[in-house]
Design a protein around this motif. Structure first.
Motif, PDB file in Angstrom:
ATOM      1  N   ALA A 108       0.689  -1.412   0.291  1.00  0.00           N
ATOM      2  CA  ALA A 108       0.343  -0.245  -0.440  1.00  0.00           C
ATOM      3  C   ALA A 108       1.187   1.211  -0.148  1.00  0.00           C
ATOM      4  CB  ALA A 108      -0.841   0.300   0.955  1.00  0.00           C
ATOM      5  N   VAL A 109       2.152   1.883   0.589  1.00  0.00           N
ATOM      6  CA  VAL A 109       2.980   2.159   0.674  1.00  0.00           C
ATOM      7  C   VAL A 109       3.358   2.328  -0.752  1.00  0.00           C
ATOM      8  CG1 VAL A 109       5.013   2.943   1.755  1.00  0.00           C
ATOM      9  CG2 VAL A 109       3.055   2.110   3.532  1.00  0.00           C
ATOM     10  N   LEU A 110       4.043   1.338  -1.227  1.00  0.00           N
ATOM     11  CA  LEU A 110       5.028   1.340  -2.845  1.00  0.00           C
ATOM     12  C   LEU A 110       3.770   2.092  -3.685  1.00  0.00           C
ATOM     13  CD1 LEU A 110       6.884  -1.696  -2.839  1.00  0.00           C
ATOM     14  CD2 LEU A 110       7.321   0.745  -2.054  1.00  0.00           C
ATOM     15  N   ASP A 111       2.828   1.580  -3.822  1.00  0.00           N
ATOM     16  CA  ASP A 111       1.265   2.079  -4.268  1.00  0.00           C
ATOM     17  C   ASP A 111       1.080   3.676  -4.154  1.00  0.00           C
ATOM     18  OD1 ASP A 111       1.640  -0.294  -5.732  1.00  0.00           O
ATOM     19  OD2 ASP A 111      -0.601  -0.953  -4.364  1.00  0.00           O
ATOM     20  N   ARG A 112       0.885   3.642  -2.901  1.00  0.00           N
ATOM     21  CA  ARG A 112       1.097   5.385  -2.738  1.00  0.00           C
ATOM     22  C   ARG A 112       1.931   6.694  -3.520  1.00  0.00           C
ATOM     23  NH1 ARG A 112       1.559   6.236   2.787  1.00  0.00           N
ATOM     24  NH2 ARG A 112       4.089   7.310   2.221  1.00  0.00           N
ATOM     25  N   ASP A 113       2.918   5.467  -2.809  1.00  0.00           N
ATOM     26  CA  ASP A 113       4.245   6.751  -3.404  1.00  0.00           C
ATOM     27  C   ASP A 113       4.105   6.727  -4.972  1.00  0.00           C
ATOM     28  OD1 ASP A 113       5.174   6.995  -0.652  1.00  0.00           O
ATOM     29  OD2 ASP A 113       6.529   5.853  -1.145  1.00  0.00           O
ATOM     30  N   GLN A 114       4.305   5.416  -5.438  1.00  0.00           N
ATOM     31  CA  GLN A 114       3.883   5.219  -7.071  1.00  0.00           C
ATOM     32  C   GLN A 114       2.974   7.098  -7.538  1.00  0.00           C
ATOM     33  OE1 GLN A 114       3.264   1.869  -8.455  1.00  0.00           O
ATOM     34  NE2 GLN A 114       3.580   2.654 -10.957  1.00  0.00           N
ATOM     35  N   LEU A 165      -1.625  10.571 -16.279  1.00  0.00           N
ATOM     36  CA  LEU A 165      -1.837   9.897 -15.099  1.00  0.00           C
ATOM     37  C   LEU A 165      -1.483   8.694 -15.062  1.00  0.00           C
ATOM     38  CD1 LEU A 165      -1.671  10.374 -12.133  1.00  0.00           C
ATOM     39  CD2 LEU A 165      -3.489   9.560 -11.964  1.00  0.00           C
ATOM     40  N   ARG A 166      -2.766   8.047 -16.393  1.00  0.00           N
ATOM     41  CA  ARG A 166      -2.032   7.000 -16.246  1.00  0.00           C
ATOM     42  C   ARG A 166      -1.007   6.509 -17.101  1.00  0.00           C
ATOM     43  NH1 ARG A 166      -6.681   5.873 -18.360  1.00  0.00           N
ATOM     44  NH2 ARG A 166      -7.531   4.760 -16.893  1.00  0.00           N
ATOM     45  N   ALA A 167      -0.651   7.633 -18.240  1.00  0.00           N
ATOM     46  CA  ALA A 167       0.870   7.181 -18.959  1.00  0.00           C
ATOM     47  C   ALA A 167       1.935   7.625 -17.661  1.00  0.00           C
ATOM     48  CB  ALA A 167       0.812   9.186 -19.501  1.00  0.00           C
ATOM     49  N   ALA A 168       1.867   8.603 -17.286  1.00  0.00           N
ATOM     50  CA  ALA A 168       3.583   8.186 -16.251  1.00  0.00           C
ATOM     51  C   ALA A 168       3.024   7.416 -15.204  1.00  0.00           C
ATOM     52  CB  ALA A 168       3.113   9.824 -15.087  1.00  0.00           C
ATOM     53  N   LEU A 169       1.990   6.661 -14.371  1.00  0.00           N
ATOM     54  CA  LEU A 169       2.354   5.423 -13.672  1.00  0.00           C
ATOM     55  C   LEU A 169       2.664   4.206 -14.866  1.00  0.00           C
ATOM     56  CD1 LEU A 169      -0.630   6.081 -11.811  1.00  0.00           C
ATOM     57  CD2 LEU A 169       1.419   6.268 -11.182  1.00  0.00           C
ATOM     58  N   GLU A 170       1.733   4.547 -16.116  1.00  0.00           N
ATOM     59  CA  GLU A 170       2.388   3.541 -16.898  1.00  0.00           C
ATOM     60  C   GLU A 170       3.906   3.254 -17.570  1.00  0.00           C
ATOM     61  OE1 GLU A 170       0.366   3.595 -20.484  1.00  0.00           O
ATOM     62  OE2 GLU A 170      -1.572   2.409 -18.685  1.00  0.00           O
ATOM     63  N   ALA A 171       4.848   5.194 -17.450  1.00  0.00           N
ATOM     64  CA  ALA A 171       6.421   5.015 -17.421  1.00  0.00           C
ATOM     65  C   ALA A 171       7.203   5.012 -16.391  1.00  0.00           C
ATOM     66  CB  ALA A 171       6.476   6.861 -18.411  1.00  0.00           C
ATOM     67  N   ASP A 172       6.544   4.511 -15.156  1.00  0.00           N
ATOM     68  CA  ASP A 172       7.768   4.290 -14.586  1.00  0.00           C
ATOM     69  C   ASP A 172       7.879   2.981 -13.660  1.00  0.00           C
ATOM     70  OD1 ASP A 172       7.783   6.840 -13.340  1.00  0.00           O
ATOM     71  OD2 ASP A 172       6.297   6.409 -11.384  1.00  0.00           O
ATOM     72  N   ALA A 173       6.153   2.582 -14.774  1.00  0.00           N
ATOM     73  CA  ALA A 173       6.678   0.651 -14.374  1.00  0.00           C
ATOM     74  C   ALA A 173       7.642   0.301 -15.420  1.00  0.00           C
ATOM     75  CB  ALA A 173       5.076   0.403 -14.073  1.00  0.00           C
TER      76      ALA A 173
END
Length: 189
Positions: A108-114, A165-173
């Motif tokens: 949960a902490v990792l998800d929130r930070d991401q 936001l979705r694109a930013a999260l996918e780029a991080d992944a």
């Protein structure tokens, strides 16, 4: 917000204005922090908004529209803060997670930070529409009023913000994780 309290504040009742400001503080700060992603800038924006409310409350023609009016003041101030911070870098201090007792809490902490990292990559306008619509759960009409735009524009801006936001999260992944370099130890003679 209590319409009687707002009405008394508009009429110049100092105690009502003070009470109104105390009741509004947490909501305003939550919006400012969501938009600016920086504790210090959010505190400054909240204080500036409270001063503007104090100064201008008597100009409010419809007490029932207090929340939209105060949100609009705050959003303008947040935009101004972001515009004047050329070298602005959002506050990236890790939030205290406390003692993590289970893998679920750790995840949960990792998800929130991401999510926070992705959110910081959004423009101020995109963060604002997400905060007002999703965090405060304001109806589209109130978001439109706070932003000074048409309700249809809120929908399209929200859609673009979520896509960004979705694109930013996918780029991080997809970002490669750095491989640790082994530390060479010197042998003792």
């Amino acid at each position: 917000m209590d319409p009687d309290l707002v009405g008394r504040a508009v009429q110049g009742d100092r105690a009502a204005v003070e009470s109104l400001m105390v009741r509004s503080h947490a909501r305003l700060y939550r919006v400012a922090f969501g938009v600016l992603s920086d504790q210090h800038l959010a505190e400054d924006a909240t204080q500036r908004a409270l001063l503007a409310i104090w100064r201008d409350i008597r100009r409010l023609r419809e007490p029932a529209k207090y929340e939209g009016w105060s949100n609009r003041l705050l959003v303008r101030i947040c935009y101004d803060e972001a515009r004047h911070q050329r070298d602005w870098v959002p506050d990236t201090e890790p939030h205290a997670a406390g003692a993590l007792r289970s893998p679920d809490q750790y995840r949960a902490v990792l998800d929130r930070d991401q999510l926070e990292r992705g959110f910081r990559r959004l423009s101020v306008e995109h963060r604002t529409v997400i905060v007002l619509r999703c965090l405060l759960d304001l109806p589209m009409e109130q978001v439109a009023e706070a932003l000074g735009i048409a309700p249809g524009t809120v929908g399209s801006r929200l859609s673009r913000a979520i896509a960004a936001l979705r694109a930013a999260l996918e780029a991080d992944a997809r970002a490669p994780t750095p491989v640790p370099v082994p530390v060479r130890q010197e042998l003792a003679p």
